[in-house]
Design a protein around this motif. Structure first.
Motif, PDB file in Angstrom:
ATOM      1  N   GLU A  19       0.826  -1.203   0.000  1.00 27.40           N
ATOM      2  CA  GLU A  19       0.000   0.000   0.000  1.00 27.40           C
ATOM      3  C   GLU A  19       0.863   1.257   0.000  1.00 27.40           C
ATOM      4  OE1 GLU A  19      -2.580  -0.307   3.330  1.00 27.40           O
ATOM      5  OE2 GLU A  19      -3.886  -1.836   2.434  1.00 27.40           O
ATOM      6  N   ALA A  20       1.931   1.267   0.818  1.00 29.10           N
ATOM      7  CA  ALA A  20       2.824   2.419   0.829  1.00 29.10           C
ATOM      8  C   ALA A  20       3.510   2.596  -0.523  1.00 29.10           C
ATOM      9  CB  ALA A  20       3.870   2.255   1.930  1.00 29.10           C
ATOM     10  N   GLN A  21       3.897   1.484  -1.131  1.00 33.45           N
ATOM     11  CA  GLN A  21       4.518   1.561  -2.443  1.00 33.45           C
ATOM     12  C   GLN A  21       3.540   2.116  -3.483  1.00 33.45           C
ATOM     13  OE1 GLN A  21       7.683   0.753  -2.840  1.00 33.45           O
ATOM     14  NE2 GLN A  21       7.828   1.087  -5.058  1.00 33.45           N
ATOM     15  N   ALA A  22       2.280   1.646  -3.409  1.00 32.92           N
ATOM     16  CA  ALA A  22       1.275   2.165  -4.349  1.00 32.92           C
ATOM     17  C   ALA A  22       1.016   3.652  -4.118  1.00 32.92           C
ATOM     18  CB  ALA A  22      -0.021   1.374  -4.182  1.00 32.92           C
ATOM     19  N   TYR A  23       0.964   4.075  -2.852  1.00 38.05           N
ATOM     20  CA  TYR A  23       0.763   5.500  -2.549  1.00 38.05           C
ATOM     21  C   TYR A  23       1.925   6.330  -3.080  1.00 38.05           C
ATOM     22  CZ  TYR A  23       0.037   9.780   0.146  1.00 38.05           C
ATOM     23  OH  TYR A  23      -0.148  11.095   0.521  1.00 38.05           O
ATOM     24  N   MET A  24       3.147   5.811  -2.893  1.00 41.00           N
ATOM     25  CA  MET A  24       4.320   6.532  -3.393  1.00 41.00           C
ATOM     26  C   MET A  24       4.287   6.626  -4.919  1.00 41.00           C
ATOM     27  SD  MET A  24       8.343   5.501  -2.979  1.00 41.00           S
ATOM     28  CE  MET A  24       8.123   4.130  -4.127  1.00 41.00           C
ATOM     29  N   GLU A  25       3.919   5.518  -5.560  1.00 50.19           N
ATOM     30  CA  GLU A  25       3.858   5.533  -7.011  1.00 50.19           C
ATOM     31  C   GLU A  25       2.776   6.475  -7.525  1.00 50.19           C
ATOM     32  OE1 GLU A  25       5.912   4.160  -9.019  1.00 50.19           O
ATOM     33  OE2 GLU A  25       7.076   3.113  -7.470  1.00 50.19           O
ATOM     34  N   ASP A  26       1.760   6.743  -6.702  1.00 52.96           N
ATOM     35  CA  ASP A  26       0.711   7.679  -7.100  1.00 52.96           C
ATOM     36  C   ASP A  26       1.100   9.124  -6.831  1.00 52.96           C
ATOM     37  OD1 ASP A  26      -2.089   8.393  -7.864  1.00 52.96           O
ATOM     38  OD2 ASP A  26      -2.165   9.004  -5.756  1.00 52.96           O
ATOM     39  N   ILE A  27       1.763   9.371  -5.684  1.00 49.19           N
ATOM     40  CA  ILE A  27       2.071  10.744  -5.285  1.00 49.19           C
ATOM     41  C   ILE A  27       3.263  11.296  -6.053  1.00 49.19           C
ATOM     42  CG2 ILE A  27       2.915  12.142  -3.361  1.00 49.19           C
ATOM     43  CD1 ILE A  27      -0.053  11.606  -3.286  1.00 49.19           C
ATOM     44  N   LEU A  28       4.310  10.519  -6.207  1.00 52.05           N
ATOM     45  CA  LEU A  28       5.524  11.033  -6.835  1.00 52.05           C
ATOM     46  C   LEU A  28       5.299  11.499  -8.275  1.00 52.05           C
ATOM     47  CD1 LEU A  28       8.361   8.707  -5.481  1.00 52.05           C
ATOM     48  CD2 LEU A  28       7.850  11.066  -4.860  1.00 52.05           C
ATOM     49  N   PRO A  29       4.656  10.718  -9.138  1.00 56.44           N
ATOM     50  CA  PRO A  29       4.417  11.242 -10.497  1.00 56.44           C
ATOM     51  C   PRO A  29       3.564  12.501 -10.505  1.00 56.44           C
ATOM     52  CG  PRO A  29       4.093   8.860 -10.435  1.00 56.44           C
ATOM     53  CD  PRO A  29       4.221   9.308  -9.026  1.00 56.44           C
ATOM     54  N   ARG A  30       2.576  12.543  -9.583  1.00 55.45           N
ATOM     55  CA  ARG A  30       1.749  13.736  -9.528  1.00 55.45           C
ATOM     56  C   ARG A  30       2.570  14.946  -9.079  1.00 55.45           C
ATOM     57  NH1 ARG A  30      -3.621  12.907  -6.213  1.00 55.45           N
ATOM     58  NH2 ARG A  30      -3.673  11.191  -7.723  1.00 55.45           N
ATOM     59  N   ALA A  31       3.432  14.764  -8.062  1.00 51.37           N
ATOM     60  CA  ALA A  31       4.273  15.868  -7.607  1.00 51.37           C
ATOM     61  C   ALA A  31       5.262  16.287  -8.693  1.00 51.37           C
ATOM     62  CB  ALA A  31       5.014  15.459  -6.337  1.00 51.37           C
ATOM     63  N   ARG A  32       5.803  15.303  -9.385  1.00 43.17           N
ATOM     64  CA  ARG A  32       6.712  15.649 -10.485  1.00 43.17           C
ATOM     65  C   ARG A  32       5.980  16.433 -11.571  1.00 43.17           C
ATOM     66  NH1 ARG A  32       8.423   9.995  -9.855  1.00 43.17           N
ATOM     67  NH2 ARG A  32      10.370   9.942  -8.652  1.00 43.17           N
ATOM     68  N   GLY A  33       4.732  16.041 -11.824  1.00 44.56           N
ATOM     69  CA  GLY A  33       3.959  16.777 -12.824  1.00 44.56           C
ATOM     70  C   GLY A  33       3.685  18.215 -12.403  1.00 44.56           C
ATOM     71  N   VAL A  34       3.316  18.407 -11.121  1.00 50.09           N
ATOM     72  CA  VAL A  34       3.074  19.768 -10.618  1.00 50.09           C
ATOM     73  C   VAL A  34       4.350  20.593 -10.684  1.00 50.09           C
ATOM     74  CG1 VAL A  34       2.430  21.099  -8.580  1.00 50.09           C
ATOM     75  CG2 VAL A  34       1.145  19.050  -9.174  1.00 50.09           C
ATOM     76  N   ALA A  35       5.478  19.983 -10.277  1.00 48.49           N
ATOM     77  CA  ALA A  35       6.750  20.705 -10.320  1.00 48.49           C
ATOM     78  C   ALA A  35       7.119  21.082 -11.759  1.00 48.49           C
ATOM     79  CB  ALA A  35       7.849  19.851  -9.694  1.00 48.49           C
ATOM     80  N   GLN A  36       6.887  20.152 -12.689  1.00 50.72           N
ATOM     81  CA  GLN A  36       7.178  20.442 -14.083  1.00 50.72           C
ATOM     82  C   GLN A  36       6.285  21.558 -14.614  1.00 50.72           C
ATOM     83  OE1 GLN A  36       9.654  19.148 -15.702  1.00 50.72           O
ATOM     84  NE2 GLN A  36       9.248  20.079 -17.699  1.00 50.72           N
ATOM     85  N   ARG A  37       4.996  21.525 -14.195  1.00 51.22           N
ATOM     86  CA  ARG A  37       4.092  22.579 -14.656  1.00 51.22           C
ATOM     87  C   ARG A  37       4.499  23.946 -14.093  1.00 51.22           C
ATOM     88  NH1 ARG A  37      -0.142  24.731 -12.205  1.00 51.22           N
ATOM     89  NH2 ARG A  37      -0.156  23.093 -10.604  1.00 51.22           N
ATOM     90  N   ILE A  38       4.849  24.008 -12.814  1.00 53.51           N
ATOM     91  CA  ILE A  38       5.277  25.280 -12.219  1.00 53.51           C
ATOM     92  C   ILE A  38       6.540  25.792 -12.887  1.00 53.51           C
ATOM     93  CG2 ILE A  38       6.131  26.326 -10.089  1.00 53.51           C
ATOM     94  CD1 ILE A  38       4.248  24.499  -8.558  1.00 53.51           C
ATOM     95  N   SER A  39       7.473  24.859 -13.168  1.00 57.06           N
ATOM     96  CA  SER A  39       8.710  25.275 -13.831  1.00 57.06           C
ATOM     97  C   SER A  39       8.426  25.828 -15.219  1.00 57.06           C
ATOM     98  CB  SER A  39       9.651  24.070 -13.912  1.00 57.06           C
ATOM     99  OG  SER A  39      10.822  24.407 -14.627  1.00 57.06           O
ATOM    100  N   GLU A  40       7.560  25.145 -15.964  1.00 58.75           N
ATOM    101  CA  GLU A  40       7.236  25.636 -17.304  1.00 58.75           C
ATOM    102  C   GLU A  40       6.481  26.962 -17.252  1.00 58.75           C
ATOM    103  OE1 GLU A  40       5.140  22.494 -19.107  1.00 58.75           O
ATOM    104  OE2 GLU A  40       6.909  21.196 -19.385  1.00 58.75           O
ATOM    105  N   GLU A  41       5.567  27.122 -16.271  1.00 58.00           N
ATOM    106  CA  GLU A  41       4.860  28.398 -16.129  1.00 58.00           C
ATOM    107  C   GLU A  41       5.824  29.528 -15.775  1.00 58.00           C
ATOM    108  OE1 GLU A  41       1.856  27.757 -13.244  1.00 58.00           O
ATOM    109  OE2 GLU A  41       0.486  26.703 -14.613  1.00 58.00           O
TER     110      GLU A  41
END
Length: 338
Positions: free
Chosen positions: A234-256
């Motif tokens: 469950e922790a691994q699944a949560y990490m796999e869900d949160i990390l890509p989302r955080a990377r996406g937000v960080a990428q979007r903020i950087s591009e903005e």
């Protein structure tokens, strides 16, 4: 057993005896030959035997195997010269190791067979069912004494060898299918080496568990390990869900931020170029440029405001200004009537 008492000369002979004596007197030695021929024919007829579908016939001459026959009508020299055994080679049979099935439906555990030692020096209770059929009737009958007992012993040897190479957790949970496959492979090699005439068709693991005395405690440990694995997953699944989302937000903020920087830089460059152009025009015609800049500023300011032009004589009227535009968006008064 009482012996037959022939009647005396004074007594009357039985009728069949009289008929036999009459026949012997009439035909002489031919009667003996006929009786002997009948006996021989009957004896020869006893050599006929039938082998049914899914069976094999094993012929012996003075106890030695001489031939194996296929299904159908067959013949051999009658006993005592030759004998024939018919063996069912198609039916699936089974042996039980570690337990015995009872008529009441409850199995009886055989601890001497079921308790085995694993590689990590733990005791495990293992029970199996082996299904087999006879592939060579001659070998099954004559190569080994009591082939079913030999098969049972071979199953126990193969099973102990397989379990002894594994950990207790692997035997009970993770590698049950591998235990069956390895046991079947080892058992096939054993029965072929002994030439038992047996073909092993299936090995089914019925029970693979800790001994009854420690079974509850062992199950608690297994459940705790399963809970640990579940939480880790469950922790691994949560990490796999949160990390890509955080990377996406960080990428979007950087591009903005990059887009905002480019916009501000280009706007600043445009304002600087426009100011340079205005400065050049101002140096050539200061008055005209100042007047034009004043008018452009008024256009920008007055474009966003409402303008009302009233003549000098408008204040002499009763209603100098009627703000109709403001009344269009006015909210009608609410009625007090209920």
């Amino acid at each position: 057993m009482s012996q037959y008492k022939w009647p005396s000369s004074e007594e009357k002979m039985p009728e069949w005896v009289e008929k036999a004596q009459a026949m012997f007197k009439r035909y002489g030695p031919f009667a003996y030959i006929g009786i002997l021929a009948v006996v021989v024919l009957v004896w020869l007829a006893t050599g006929i035997y039938v082998v049914g579908p899914g069976e094999q016939g094993v012929e012996r001459r003075f106890g030695k195997h001489v031939n194996t026959t296929d299904p159908g009508l067959n013949y051999r020299i009658p006993w005592p010269i030759m004998t024939a055994d018919v063996v069912d080679v198609s039916s699936i049979r089974r042996v039980e190791v570690g337990f015995r099935s009872m008529r009441a439906g409850r199995d009886q555990t055989i601890l001497e067979e079921s308790l085995m030692l694993t590689r990590d020096e733990n005791i495990v209770d293992v029970q199996v069912i082996v299904q087999y059929r006879i592939k060579d009737a001659a070998e099954y009958l004559f190569r080994v004494k009591d082939p079913e007992n030999v098969l049972t012993t071979s199953v126990e040897v193969a099973l102990r060898s397989t379990v002894g190479r594994m950990l207790i957790d692997e035997v009970i949970t993770e590698r049950r299918a591998e235990v069956q496959a390895d046991t079947k492979e080892f058992l096939e090699r054993l029965v072929d080496a002994y030439r038992t005439g047996i073909l092993v068709t299936d090995v089914r693991l019925q029970v693979a568990d800790a001994p009854a005395q420690v079974r509850d405690a062992f199950h608690e440990v297994v459940r705790a390990r399963e809970d640990r694995e579940r939480l880790v997953n469950e922790a691994q699944a949560y990490m796999e869900d949160i990390l890509p989302r955080a990377r996406g937000v960080a990428q979007r903020i950087s591009e903005e931020s990059i887009a905002y920087r480019e916009e501000r830089v280009r706007r600043a460059r445009g304002d600087a170029n426009r100011f340079s152009q205005v400065l050049t025009e101002y140096r050539e015609a200061p008055d005209v440029t100042r007047e034009r800049m004043h008018i452009e500023a008024l256009e920008r300011v007055l474009a966003e405001s409402q303008k009302v032009l009233i003549s000098d004589n408008a204040d002499k009227g009763v209603l100098p200004l009627l703000p109709l535009r403001g009344l269009e968006g006015a909210v009608p008064p609410r009625s007090n009537n209920r």
